[in-house]
Design a protein around this motif. Structure first.
Motif, PDB file in Angstrom:
ATOM      1  N   SER A   1      84.026  48.167  12.040  1.00  0.00           N
ATOM      2  CA  SER A   1      84.918  49.206  12.556  1.00  0.00           C
ATOM      3  C   SER A   1      84.383  50.607  12.302  1.00  0.00           C
ATOM      4  N   GLY A   2      83.389  50.717  11.410  1.00  0.00           N
ATOM      5  CA  GLY A   2      82.871  52.022  11.027  1.00  0.00           C
ATOM      6  C   GLY A   2      83.455  52.517   9.715  1.00  0.00           C
ATOM      7  N   ARG A   3      84.553  51.903   9.249  1.00  0.00           N
ATOM      8  CA  ARG A   3      85.110  52.269   7.946  1.00  0.00           C
ATOM      9  C   ARG A   3      84.162  51.823   6.837  1.00  0.00           C
ATOM     10  N   THR A   4      84.278  52.456   5.687  1.00  0.00           N
ATOM     11  CA  THR A   4      83.410  52.118   4.568  1.00  0.00           C
ATOM     12  C   THR A   4      84.244  51.662   3.373  1.00  0.00           C
ATOM     13  N   ALA A   5      83.582  51.031   2.432  1.00  0.00           N
ATOM     14  CA  ALA A   5      84.242  50.603   1.204  1.00  0.00           C
ATOM     15  C   ALA A   5      83.212  50.515   0.094  1.00  0.00           C
ATOM     16  N   ASP A   6      83.674  50.744  -1.119  1.00  0.00           N
ATOM     17  CA  ASP A   6      82.841  50.547  -2.306  1.00  0.00           C
ATOM     18  C   ASP A   6      83.153  49.162  -2.857  1.00  0.00           C
ATOM     19  N   GLU A   7      82.206  48.240  -2.682  1.00  0.00           N
ATOM     20  CA  GLU A   7      82.392  46.866  -3.137  1.00  0.00           C
ATOM     21  C   GLU A   7      81.752  46.669  -4.502  1.00  0.00           C
ATOM     22  N   VAL A   8      82.305  45.705  -5.246  1.00  0.00           N
ATOM     23  CA  VAL A   8      81.694  45.314  -6.506  1.00  0.00           C
ATOM     24  C   VAL A   8      80.251  44.894  -6.250  1.00  0.00           C
ATOM     25  N   CYS A   9      79.347  45.360  -7.100  1.00  0.00           N
ATOM     26  CA  CYS A   9      77.922  45.042  -6.971  1.00  0.00           C
ATOM     27  C   CYS A   9      77.445  44.549  -8.330  1.00  0.00           C
ATOM     28  N   PRO A  10      77.540  43.252  -8.600  1.00  0.00           N
ATOM     29  CA  PRO A  10      77.241  42.739  -9.942  1.00  0.00           C
ATOM     30  C   PRO A  10      75.814  43.060 -10.395  1.00  0.00           C
ATOM     31  N   THR A  11      75.721  43.535 -11.625  1.00  0.00           N
ATOM     32  CA  THR A  11      74.422  43.818 -12.225  1.00  0.00           C
ATOM     33  C   THR A  11      74.243  43.094 -13.549  1.00  0.00           C
ATOM     34  N   GLU A  12      75.323  42.496 -14.064  1.00  0.00           N
ATOM     35  CA  GLU A  12      75.250  41.782 -15.331  1.00  0.00           C
ATOM     36  C   GLU A  12      76.343  40.717 -15.359  1.00  0.00           C
ATOM     37  N   LEU A  13      76.186  39.744 -16.257  1.00  0.00           N
ATOM     38  CA  LEU A  13      77.075  38.597 -16.293  1.00  0.00           C
ATOM     39  C   LEU A  13      78.508  38.981 -16.642  1.00  0.00           C
ATOM     40  N   ALA A  14      78.701  40.012 -17.429  1.00  0.00           N
ATOM     41  CA  ALA A  14      80.060  40.412 -17.787  1.00  0.00           C
ATOM     42  C   ALA A  14      80.887  40.749 -16.548  1.00  0.00           C
ATOM     43  N   VAL A  15      80.249  41.251 -15.498  1.00  0.00           N
ATOM     44  CA  VAL A  15      80.971  41.559 -14.259  1.00  0.00           C
ATOM     45  C   VAL A  15      81.513  40.273 -13.638  1.00  0.00           C
ATOM     46  N   VAL A  16      80.719  39.218 -13.676  1.00  0.00           N
ATOM     47  CA  VAL A  16      81.161  37.933 -13.137  1.00  0.00           C
ATOM     48  C   VAL A  16      82.342  37.401 -13.946  1.00  0.00           C
ATOM     49  N   ALA A  17      82.234  37.458 -15.278  1.00  0.00           N
ATOM     50  CA  ALA A  17      83.311  36.973 -16.137  1.00  0.00           C
ATOM     51  C   ALA A  17      84.579  37.812 -15.952  1.00  0.00           C
ATOM     52  N   TRP A  18      84.421  39.119 -15.857  1.00  0.00           N
ATOM     53  CA  TRP A  18      85.567  40.009 -15.601  1.00  0.00           C
ATOM     54  C   TRP A  18      86.254  39.650 -14.285  1.00  0.00           C
ATOM     55  N   ALA A  19      85.460  39.433 -13.236  1.00  0.00           N
ATOM     56  CA  ALA A  19      86.030  39.078 -11.934  1.00  0.00           C
ATOM     57  C   ALA A  19      86.731  37.720 -12.000  1.00  0.00           C
ATOM     58  N   ALA A  20      86.157  36.775 -12.744  1.00  0.00           N
ATOM     59  CA  ALA A  20      86.794  35.462 -12.890  1.00  0.00           C
ATOM     60  C   ALA A  20      88.141  35.592 -13.585  1.00  0.00           C
ATOM     61  N   ASN A  21      88.244  36.506 -14.545  1.00  0.00           N
ATOM     62  CA  ASN A  21      89.534  36.731 -15.202  1.00  0.00           C
ATOM     63  C   ASN A  21      90.579  37.255 -14.223  1.00  0.00           C
ATOM     64  N   LEU A  22      90.135  37.931 -13.176  1.00  0.00           N
ATOM     65  CA  LEU A  22      91.054  38.421 -12.145  1.00  0.00           C
ATOM     66  C   LEU A  22      91.440  37.327 -11.153  1.00  0.00           C
ATOM     67  N   GLY A  23      90.914  36.130 -11.359  1.00  0.00           N
ATOM     68  CA  GLY A  23      91.228  35.037 -10.448  1.00  0.00           C
ATOM     69  C   GLY A  23      90.165  34.768  -9.413  1.00  0.00           C
ATOM     70  N   THR A  24      89.009  35.429  -9.529  1.00  0.00           N
ATOM     71  CA  THR A  24      87.929  35.176  -8.577  1.00  0.00           C
ATOM     72  C   THR A  24      87.308  33.817  -8.876  1.00  0.00           C
ATOM     73  N   ILE A  25      87.318  32.933  -7.878  1.00  0.00           N
ATOM     74  CA  ILE A  25      86.636  31.652  -8.029  1.00  0.00           C
ATOM     75  C   ILE A  25      85.437  31.558  -7.094  1.00  0.00           C
ATOM     76  N   THR A  26      85.481  32.312  -5.992  1.00  0.00           N
ATOM     77  CA  THR A  26      84.382  32.289  -5.023  1.00  0.00           C
ATOM     78  C   THR A  26      83.874  33.705  -4.820  1.00  0.00           C
ATOM     79  N   PHE A  27      82.567  33.869  -4.935  1.00  0.00           N
ATOM     80  CA  PHE A  27      81.923  35.157  -4.725  1.00  0.00           C
ATOM     81  C   PHE A  27      81.229  35.132  -3.366  1.00  0.00           C
TER      82      PHE A  27
END
Length: 360
Positions: free
Chosen positions: A105-131
């Motif tokens: 659509s031309g709109r933009t967004a700032d998406e999570v960009c994992p750089t370390e494992l803690a980001v994955v664990a943090w996202a999993a705590n939020l209920g993320t099961i699929t990346f």
């Protein structure tokens, strides 16, 4: 609903990650909790981080777990039990980095960009099961560095059919001077990822995928289809070429899928692909396999391994168009009309469509 249990803290590569309500059932049919899910991602750390590192990533969040009757929120109904998070959640820790991407659509967004494992664990705590990582890195979000081939079984076909077709994909790739790495989708499908030189656009990568799909369809006309409209596909394996369109993503390697069995999208070797089943790989079995075989998708990690040219597939696309008049194919409905794209009309409703038009 289960009573709230005290939070626990995990040390994840030098970071402290808080897991709230760790005993919440996330996959009740398997007796798996939120903490089990977070610990699963830590157990496959190198693999899941390798699949996500430096890539803009959409989070598929199931904050109450995967339970019977749970539904995904949609564009038309936002009241689901799960949802896709395309923008970085508010209150994210300072170590959660982002990448700015542009939607069709031309709109933009700032998406999570994992750089370390803690980001994955943090996202999993939020209920993320699929990346769902984009096939680009934040170094250049306009240039895909992966070609992702999605072999999608249609009604009447299953994983075994997709697994039987996949080696023919590899055969075509070899003829083009390329190599692909297979994985289970975690469902009925098979994914083949190909690392490519990051110097082509999304449009070119999609065009290359269409060319590969058409060649596969020519070789296996009774087993493979590249028809966009479901009414035309029949009982075949659909090469979902639109997975290479901008803002379309595929579940990463080592992502958990939202089904009662808690299956995991798992890299496999070409040799074992014919003999595996999706249910072989789940939250309880993949950590031991990972410890034994390592990360079979290591060649796909950004900046590692070979990178192949798209030129042979783009030349095939040129020949298809010159010799057979085979041009572009429809985009998904939410995309703006693209140059050279055929009209998006369901064939059975297209009064102007010639009866002998194959649509591919």
């Amino acid at each position: 609903m289960a009573a709230t249990t005290p939070a626990v803290e995990l040390e994840v590569d030098g970071r402290t990650v808080r897991v709230s309500n760790p005993e919440r059932p996330y996959f009740p049919a398997r007796g798996l909790t939120k903490l089990d899910v977070v610990e699963f991602f830590v157990a496959v750390a190198d693999g899941v981080l390798g699949a996500l590192r430096d890539r803009p990533t959409t989070l598929e969040r199931w904050p109450r777990g995967v339970f019977e009757g749970a539904v995904m929120a949609t564009r038309s109904d936002s009241h689901g039990d799960a949802f896709y998070q395309k923008r970085v959640p508010q209150g994210a820790p300072g170590y959660v980095e982002t990448a700015r991407i542009a939607f069709p659509s031309g709109r933009t967004a700032d998406e999570v960009c994992p750089t370390e494992l803690a980001v994955v664990a943090w996202a999993a705590n939020l209920g993320t099961i699929t990346f769902h990582p984009w096939p680009v890195t934040r170094e250049d979000v306009e240039a895909p560095d992966q070609l992702r081939i999605d072999l999608d079984p249609q009604p009447g076909t299953d994983f075994a059919d997709a697994a039987r077709v996949a080696p023919h994909v590899r055969e075509i790739l070899h003829e083009m001077g390329m190599e692909g790495w297979p994985k289970t989708s975690g469902g009925r499908g098979v994914h083949v990822f190909v690392p490519i030189e990051p110097r082509w656009s999304f449009t070119q990568a999609r065009r290359a995928t269409i060319a590969l799909g058409r060649e596969l369809e020519r070789r296996l006309p009774d087993e493979v289809t590249i028809k966009w409209w479901k009414e035309e596909r029949g009982q075949k394996i659909f090469v979902d070429y639109n997975q290479m369109a901008r803002d379309r993503t595929i579940a990463s390697a080592y992502s958990i899928r939202a089904n009662p069995r808690a299956t995991v999208s798992t890299p496999v070797t070409w040799e074992e692909l014919p003999d595996v089943e999706p249910d072989d790989f789940d939250v309880t079995t993949v950590p031991a396999r990972f410890a034994q075989v390592g990360d079979l998708y290591a060649p796909l990690v950004a900046g590692a391994g070979p990178r192949f040219s798209l030129e042979p597939l783009l030349e095939l696309a040129d020949r298809d168009e010159a010799e057979h008049g085979a041009g572009d194919l429809p985009y998904p409905p939410e995309y703006p009309k693209m140059p050279g794209e055929p009209k998006r009309v369901q064939p059975s409703k297209d009064r102007d469509r010639p009866k002998d038009d194959a649509g591919a």
